[in-house]
Design a protein around this motif. Structure first.
Motif, PDB file in Angstrom:
ATOM      1  N   ILE A  26       0.851  -1.196   0.000  1.00 61.67           N
ATOM      2  CA  ILE A  26       0.000   0.000   0.000  1.00 61.67           C
ATOM      3  C   ILE A  26       0.883   1.240   0.000  1.00 61.67           C
ATOM      4  O   ILE A  26       1.821   1.347   0.792  1.00 61.67           O
ATOM      5  N   ASP A  27       0.567   2.154  -0.900  1.00 63.20           N
ATOM      6  CA  ASP A  27       1.243   3.453  -0.923  1.00 63.20           C
ATOM      7  C   ASP A  27       0.172   4.508  -0.719  1.00 63.20           C
ATOM      8  O   ASP A  27      -0.480   4.943  -1.670  1.00 63.20           O
ATOM      9  N   GLY A  40      -2.246   3.830  -3.732  1.00 63.33           N
ATOM     10  CA  GLY A  40      -1.992   2.660  -4.565  1.00 63.33           C
ATOM     11  C   GLY A  40      -2.048   1.373  -3.774  1.00 63.33           C
ATOM     12  O   GLY A  40      -1.553   1.305  -2.642  1.00 63.33           O
ATOM     13  N   PHE A  41      -2.674   0.345  -4.352  1.00 58.34           N
ATOM     14  CA  PHE A  41      -2.754  -0.983  -3.749  1.00 58.34           C
ATOM     15  C   PHE A  41      -2.273  -2.014  -4.766  1.00 58.34           C
ATOM     16  O   PHE A  41      -2.635  -1.940  -5.949  1.00 58.34           O
ATOM     17  N   ALA A  42      -1.492  -2.976  -4.315  1.00 58.99           N
ATOM     18  CA  ALA A  42      -1.048  -4.050  -5.204  1.00 58.99           C
ATOM     19  C   ALA A  42      -0.957  -5.353  -4.416  1.00 58.99           C
ATOM     20  O   ALA A  42      -0.378  -5.379  -3.320  1.00 58.99           O
ATOM     21  N   VAL A  43      -1.547  -6.405  -4.971  1.00 58.15           N
ATOM     22  CA  VAL A  43      -1.425  -7.746  -4.408  1.00 58.15           C
ATOM     23  C   VAL A  43      -0.621  -8.579  -5.400  1.00 58.15           C
ATOM     24  O   VAL A  43      -1.022  -8.740  -6.556  1.00 58.15           O
ATOM     25  N   ASP A 170       1.507   6.170  -9.309  1.00 57.68           N
ATOM     26  CA  ASP A 170       1.281   5.580  -7.984  1.00 57.68           C
ATOM     27  C   ASP A 170       1.088   4.058  -8.055  1.00 57.68           C
ATOM     28  O   ASP A 170       1.501   3.336  -7.152  1.00 57.68           O
ATOM     29  N   VAL A 171       0.454   3.575  -9.129  1.00 65.26           N
ATOM     30  CA  VAL A 171       0.211   2.130  -9.220  1.00 65.26           C
ATOM     31  C   VAL A 171       1.511   1.380  -9.479  1.00 65.26           C
ATOM     32  O   VAL A 171       1.780   0.350  -8.861  1.00 65.26           O
ATOM     33  N   ILE A 172       2.348   1.889 -10.381  1.00 67.11           N
ATOM     34  CA  ILE A 172       3.609   1.190 -10.648  1.00 67.11           C
ATOM     35  C   ILE A 172       4.583   1.346  -9.476  1.00 67.11           C
ATOM     36  O   ILE A 172       5.426   0.478  -9.246  1.00 67.11           O
TER      37      ILE A 172
END
Length: 231
Positions: A26-27, A40-43, A170-172
């Motif tokens: 999480i950013d 930003g969220f990434a799993v 933000d996503v990358i």
């Protein structure tokens, strides 16, 4: 195309992923107004085959309560045991809020979120760990076909295409946090280098030779016993 850092032909896709060990990164955005970045969220999951699968990658503007709610939804959906949060200034509040919600108990002292178990890793950017350096650290993974994503991840693909000239990244950026925390350990276990002149190496060589030579006495004995019948 020649100005693109992440080439479109590097993209690999999947429909169904194998069993993966998943990490949520999480950013959090510092503010909620339109001029600020999205949260930003990434799993991302590392698989035993050495590949990395992007299960979720998105960004949107949301308040602290929404960020906590989405965090716990993703933790449950993907059986996550490691949550990585960038923590500077306001962002520290999100890590604290997630920890408080994880450990919250009701009036009887029973944990409300007993079904989730995860540790929180705080990533503090700065120094050599700057945003562009983090993002570019993903290049070898994509270029060598180690990362797979879903075809409907349009925001992620847009930011990759437009980097470093796009308005948002933000996503990358959060994806970079996720990938470096989710790499499967088997792929990167470095073999211990042994000095051939060390005591351990010499003893092992002598032991191996001893095992090989131990076969010959048995063969000699067999020949001798067999030949004795004729003399």
């Amino acid at each position: 195309l020649e100005k693109m850092i992440f080439k479109p032909n590097w993209n690999r896709y999947f429909n169904t992923a194998p069993e993966t060990k998943n990490v949520l990164a999480i950013d959090p955005a510092i503010g909620e107004s339109k001029q600020n970045c999205d949260s930003g969220f990434a799993v991302v999951g590392g698989a035993p085959n050495g590949l990395i699968y992007i299960h979720e990658a998105f960004g949107k503007q949301m308040n602290l309560t929404e960020q906590v709610r989405i965090t716990f939804k993703l933790v449950r959906d993907y059986n996550i045991h490691k949550v990585v949060v960038e923590t500077i200034a306001y962002q520290e509040a999100l890590a604290q809020a997630i920890a408080l919600e994880r450990d919250r108990v009701d009036e009887k002292g029973v944990k409300v979120n007993e079904d989730v178990h995860f540790t929180i890793v705080k990533e503090v950017p700065g120094g050599k760990d700057k945003k562009d350096a983090r993002i570019k650290s993903m290049i070898p993974y994509f270029e060598n076909g180690k990362v797979l994503m879903k075809k409907n991840m349009s925001k992620l693909q847009k930011q990759m295409r437009e980097y470093p000239f796009g308005k948002k990244r933000d996503v990358i950026d959060v994806l970079a946090y996720a990938i470096r925390n989710a790499v499967h350990t088997k792929e990167f276990v470095k073999q211990k280098e042994v000095d051939p002149l060390s005591f351990e190496a010499i003893m092992k060589e002598l032991e191996d030779k001893s095992k090989q030579n131990s076969l010959f006495p048995k063969a000699k004995g067999f020949v001798a016993s067999g030949m004795s019948r004729y003399y």
